[in-house]
Design a protein around this motif. Structure first.
Motif, PDB file in Angstrom:
ATOM      1  N   MET A 289       0.838  -1.181   0.000  1.00 55.08           N
ATOM      2  CA  MET A 289       0.000   0.000   0.000  1.00 55.08           C
ATOM      3  C   MET A 289       0.886   1.248   0.000  1.00 55.08           C
ATOM      4  SD  MET A 289      -3.116   0.955   2.584  1.00 55.08           S
ATOM      5  CE  MET A 289      -2.410   1.845   3.940  1.00 55.08           C
TER       6      MET A 289
ATOM      7  N   LYS B  40      -9.512   0.614   2.056  1.00 56.19           N
ATOM      8  CA  LYS B  40      -8.099   0.208   2.181  1.00 56.19           C
ATOM      9  C   LYS B  40      -7.522  -0.363   0.878  1.00 56.19           C
ATOM     10  CE  LYS B  40      -5.126  -1.851   5.626  1.00 56.19           C
ATOM     11  NZ  LYS B  40      -5.059  -2.511   6.918  1.00 56.19           N
ATOM     12  N   SER B  41      -8.246  -1.220   0.219  1.00 63.79           N
ATOM     13  CA  SER B  41      -7.723  -1.873  -0.987  1.00 63.79           C
ATOM     14  C   SER B  41      -7.569  -0.895  -2.163  1.00 63.79           C
ATOM     15  CB  SER B  41      -8.626  -3.039  -1.396  1.00 63.79           C
ATOM     16  OG  SER B  41      -9.902  -2.557  -1.756  1.00 63.79           O
ATOM     17  N   ASN B  42      -8.211   0.273  -2.086  1.00 63.13           N
ATOM     18  CA  ASN B  42      -8.103   1.276  -3.147  1.00 63.13           C
ATOM     19  C   ASN B  42      -6.803   2.061  -3.085  1.00 63.13           C
ATOM     20  OD1 ASN B  42     -10.828   1.430  -4.652  1.00 63.13           O
ATOM     21  ND2 ASN B  42     -11.381   1.259  -2.494  1.00 63.13           N
TER      22      ASN B  42
ATOM     23  N   ALA C  77      -3.686   1.340  -3.399  1.00 59.87           N
ATOM     24  CA  ALA C  77      -2.626   0.432  -3.868  1.00 59.87           C
ATOM     25  C   ALA C  77      -1.355   1.185  -4.190  1.00 59.87           C
ATOM     26  CB  ALA C  77      -3.122  -0.323  -5.089  1.00 59.87           C
TER      27      ALA C  77
END
Length: 166
Positions: A1, A162-164, A166
């Motif tokens: 991240m 959160k996963s956005n 990257a």
């Protein structure tokens, strides 16, 4: 991240506390907390991933430090940036402008990839500029009337965004 720049304005400390909780859940090594009163445009634009947070004051205004800073972003290019928004408000006392600060941040950053829209379910307010398509344009927090829901709202929101980053 990639590192997330969390830029906040806070008079009473509530917005700062909420942002510290968000940073903790994203991982302190992945975040940098910045008080917008001490920030520069270049510093903000140096991040590809941003969280912009402000409380709502008076009749739907941005927090004072954001009011002073937001004009510096008039020509800012948010394309290529992932942006999430956090707004604090009081849905009882200011029911007709609840979390309007979210709208002002949204209006400035809409050139970026905006993430983190949240449901209006569970809130009781009359109007908000921050609602678009039946959802808030970011995370809405009411520390005055629903502080018991803050932690779970932050948890759900951080899981969503959160996963956005990257």
């Amino acid at each position: 991240m990639k590192k997330v720049g969390i830029f906040y304005g806070s008079d009473s400390g509530n917005t700062q506390t909420v942002c510290e909780k968000i940073a903790s859940k994203l991982g302190k090594e992945n975040t940098e907390l910045v008080d917008v009163a001490k920030a520069s445009k270049d510093q903000l634009l140096g991040f590809d991933n941003l969280i912009l947070a402000s409380s709502t004051y008076g009749s739907g205004d941005l927090q004072t430090d954001w009011e002073d800073f937001i004009g510096s972003l008039d020509e800012a290019d948010f394309s290529g940036k992932t942006v999430a928004l956090v707004g604090l408000g009081d849905q009882d006392t200011y029911s007709d402008t609840f979390c309007d600060a979210l709208y002002h941040l949204y209006d400035k950053a809409k050139g970026g990839k905006l993430i983190g829209q949240t449901s209006t379910d569970g809130y009781t307010f009359d109007d908000s500029k921050a609602v678009d398509g039946g959802k808030f344009v970011g995370l809405a927090i009411d520390e005055d009337n629903q502080d018991d829901m803050t932690e779970s709202r932050i948890d759900a929101w951080v899981s969503q965004i959160k996963s956005n980053f990257a």
